[in-house]
Scaffold this motif. Structure first.
Motif, PDB file in Angstrom:
ATOM      1  N   LEU A  86     -21.225 -11.984  76.814  1.00  0.00           N
ATOM      2  CA  LEU A  86     -20.588 -13.275  77.034  1.00  0.00           C
ATOM      3  C   LEU A  86     -21.652 -14.367  76.969  1.00  0.00           C
ATOM      4  N   THR A  87     -21.251 -15.614  77.049  1.00  0.00           N
ATOM      5  CA  THR A  87     -22.193 -16.720  76.940  1.00  0.00           C
ATOM      6  C   THR A  87     -23.258 -16.684  78.029  1.00  0.00           C
ATOM      7  N   PHE A  88     -22.864 -16.411  79.262  1.00  0.00           N
ATOM      8  CA  PHE A  88     -23.794 -16.485  80.388  1.00  0.00           C
ATOM      9  C   PHE A  88     -24.235 -15.120  80.905  1.00  0.00           C
ATOM     10  N   GLY A  89     -24.050 -14.083  80.123  1.00  0.00           N
ATOM     11  CA  GLY A  89     -24.479 -12.754  80.541  1.00  0.00           C
ATOM     12  C   GLY A  89     -23.633 -11.685  79.904  1.00  0.00           C
ATOM     13  N   SER A  90     -23.570 -10.549  80.520  1.00  0.00           N
ATOM     14  CA  SER A  90     -22.796  -9.443  79.986  1.00  0.00           C
ATOM     15  C   SER A  90     -22.201  -8.632  81.136  1.00  0.00           C
ATOM     16  N   VAL A  91     -21.113  -7.949  80.827  1.00  0.00           N
ATOM     17  CA  VAL A  91     -20.473  -7.049  81.787  1.00  0.00           C
ATOM     18  C   VAL A  91     -20.213  -5.733  81.077  1.00  0.00           C
ATOM     19  N   GLY A  92     -20.125  -4.667  81.830  1.00  0.00           N
ATOM     20  CA  GLY A  92     -19.871  -3.396  81.171  1.00  0.00           C
ATOM     21  C   GLY A  92     -19.811  -2.253  82.150  1.00  0.00           C
ATOM     22  N   PHE A  93     -19.645  -1.067  81.585  1.00  0.00           N
ATOM     23  CA  PHE A  93     -19.566   0.156  82.376  1.00  0.00           C
ATOM     24  C   PHE A  93     -20.658   1.101  81.901  1.00  0.00           C
ATOM     25  N   ARG A  94     -21.304   1.751  82.838  1.00  0.00           N
ATOM     26  CA  ARG A  94     -22.326   2.744  82.530  1.00  0.00           C
ATOM     27  C   ARG A  94     -22.005   4.021  83.280  1.00  0.00           C
ATOM     28  N   LEU A  95     -22.227   5.150  82.623  1.00  0.00           N
ATOM     29  CA  LEU A  95     -22.034   6.433  83.266  1.00  0.00           C
ATOM     30  C   LEU A  95     -23.190   6.651  84.240  1.00  0.00           C
ATOM     31  N   SER A  96     -22.866   6.885  85.483  1.00  0.00           N
ATOM     32  CA  SER A  96     -23.874   7.067  86.519  1.00  0.00           C
ATOM     33  C   SER A  96     -23.805   8.495  87.040  1.00  0.00           C
ATOM     34  N   THR A  97     -24.955   9.137  87.142  1.00  0.00           N
ATOM     35  CA  THR A  97     -25.023  10.506  87.633  1.00  0.00           C
ATOM     36  C   THR A  97     -26.018  10.563  88.789  1.00  0.00           C
ATOM     37  N   ARG A  98     -25.610  11.239  89.881  1.00  0.00           N
ATOM     38  CA  ARG A  98     -26.514  11.406  91.009  1.00  0.00           C
ATOM     39  C   ARG A  98     -26.243  12.740  91.673  1.00  0.00           C
ATOM     40  N   ILE A  99     -27.207  13.201  92.404  1.00  0.00           N
ATOM     41  CA  ILE A  99     -27.090  14.462  93.130  1.00  0.00           C
ATOM     42  C   ILE A  99     -26.692  14.155  94.564  1.00  0.00           C
ATOM     43  N   VAL A 100     -25.693  14.854  95.064  1.00  0.00           N
ATOM     44  CA  VAL A 100     -25.263  14.709  96.456  1.00  0.00           C
ATOM     45  C   VAL A 100     -25.595  16.018  97.166  1.00  0.00           C
ATOM     46  N   ILE A 101     -26.401  15.936  98.221  1.00  0.00           N
ATOM     47  CA  ILE A 101     -26.800  17.116  98.986  1.00  0.00           C
ATOM     48  C   ILE A 101     -26.065  17.076 100.318  1.00  0.00           C
ATOM     49  N   LYS A 102     -25.287  18.123 100.592  1.00  0.00           N
ATOM     50  CA  LYS A 102     -24.492  18.166 101.816  1.00  0.00           C
ATOM     51  C   LYS A 102     -25.332  18.571 103.019  1.00  0.00           C
ATOM     52  N   ASN A 103     -26.206  19.560 102.849  1.00  0.00           N
ATOM     53  CA  ASN A 103     -27.052  20.020 103.936  1.00  0.00           C
ATOM     54  C   ASN A 103     -28.451  20.238 103.374  1.00  0.00           C
ATOM     55  N   LEU A 104     -29.379  19.351 103.701  1.00  0.00           N
ATOM     56  CA  LEU A 104     -30.716  19.379 103.122  1.00  0.00           C
ATOM     57  C   LEU A 104     -31.418  20.705 103.386  1.00  0.00           C
ATOM     58  N   GLY A 105     -31.330  21.209 104.604  1.00  0.00           N
ATOM     59  CA  GLY A 105     -32.001  22.465 104.952  1.00  0.00           C
ATOM     60  C   GLY A 105     -31.501  23.636 104.133  1.00  0.00           C
ATOM     61  N   ASN A 106     -30.185  23.747 104.020  1.00  0.00           N
ATOM     62  CA  ASN A 106     -29.605  24.839 103.245  1.00  0.00           C
ATOM     63  C   ASN A 106     -29.959  24.727 101.764  1.00  0.00           C
ATOM     64  N   THR A 107     -29.932  23.506 101.244  1.00  0.00           N
ATOM     65  CA  THR A 107     -30.243  23.306  99.827  1.00  0.00           C
ATOM     66  C   THR A 107     -31.696  23.642  99.544  1.00  0.00           C
ATOM     67  N   LEU A 108     -32.606  23.208 100.425  1.00  0.00           N
ATOM     68  CA  LEU A 108     -34.023  23.540 100.246  1.00  0.00           C
ATOM     69  C   LEU A 108     -34.232  25.049 100.261  1.00  0.00           C
ATOM     70  N   GLN A 109     -33.613  25.727 101.207  1.00  0.00           N
ATOM     71  CA  GLN A 109     -33.763  27.185 101.296  1.00  0.00           C
ATOM     72  C   GLN A 109     -33.194  27.862 100.053  1.00  0.00           C
ATOM     73  N   ALA A 110     -32.049  27.390  99.570  1.00  0.00           N
ATOM     74  CA  ALA A 110     -31.450  27.978  98.371  1.00  0.00           C
ATOM     75  C   ALA A 110     -32.340  27.766  97.152  1.00  0.00           C
ATOM     76  N   LEU A 111     -32.940  26.586  97.033  1.00  0.00           N
ATOM     77  CA  LEU A 111     -33.862  26.338  95.913  1.00  0.00           C
ATOM     78  C   LEU A 111     -35.048  27.298  95.976  1.00  0.00           C
ATOM     79  N   LYS A 112     -35.562  27.534  97.183  1.00  0.00           N
ATOM     80  CA  LYS A 112     -36.673  28.481  97.345  1.00  0.00           C
ATOM     81  C   LYS A 112     -36.221  29.891  96.996  1.00  0.00           C
ATOM     82  N   ASP A 113     -35.042  30.288  97.467  1.00  0.00           N
ATOM     83  CA  ASP A 113     -34.521  31.631  97.205  1.00  0.00           C
ATOM     84  C   ASP A 113     -34.334  31.886  95.715  1.00  0.00           C
TER      85      ASP A 113
END
Length: 165
Positions: A86-113
């Motif tokens: 547009l004249t004064f900028g732009s608008v749009g949509f971008r695909l956003s991806t992120r990791i959601v960790i429910k329990n940090l301790g369990n996830t860390l242990q699983a990654l180690k395992d």
């Protein structure tokens, strides 16, 4: 109060040293008064700025919401291009991806395992307090030395200065 270190002195008696301690306490007291006044001014400026900025931030949030709602209502125009220029900028949509960790301790242990240690951040640093207990030979072997010095310091009795003032 923390001890202060000095490198040189030109005093001639212990009463001169005591007079210096009194002078330092008086200077510290004046500095504290100045810093308190400074902080009060800063707090007042922050409060005034926050009060002035609040309606502007609300207006901006409303405008952003209106733009988002309009763009979502006209989502069909973003099929070919994800951004609309547009004249004064732009608008749009971008695909956003992120990791959601429910329990940090369990996830860390699983990654180690699963052996996925590449997905775990580990901050390594020397523990200097623990190294103080090592023998000198071991310190030299790991590229460290033990440095000891007899450093001068002083403490001011502020309560006595306040009673005198």
């Amino acid at each position: 109060m923390a001890r202060k270190r000095l490198s040189a002195t030109t005093l001639e008696s212990w009463s001169d040293v005591d007079a210096c301690l009194k002078a330092i306490a008086e200077v510290d007291r004046e500095l504290a008064i100045l810093e308190t006044a400074q902080q009060e001014q800063i707090d007042a400026i922050k409060a005034a700025t926050k009060a002035e900025a609040e309606p502007l931030q609300s207006k901006k949030a409303g405008l952003e919401l209106a733009m988002q709602q309009y763009a979502e209502a006209n989502r069909g125009e973003f099929i070919k291009a994800k951004t609309k220029e547009l004249t004064f900028g732009s608008v749009g949509f971008r695909l956003s991806t992120r990791i959601v960790i429910k329990n940090l301790g369990n996830t860390l242990q699983a990654l180690k395992d699963f052996g996925l240690t590449g997905c775990i951040r580990i901050k390594e640093e020397c523990d200097k307090e623990a190294m103080k207990n090592l023998p000198i030979e071991t310190l030299h072997a790991v590229g460290a030395t033990l440095k000891q010095e007899d450093a001068f310091g002083y403490e001011v009795k502020r309560e006595l200065i306040q009673e005198v003032a």
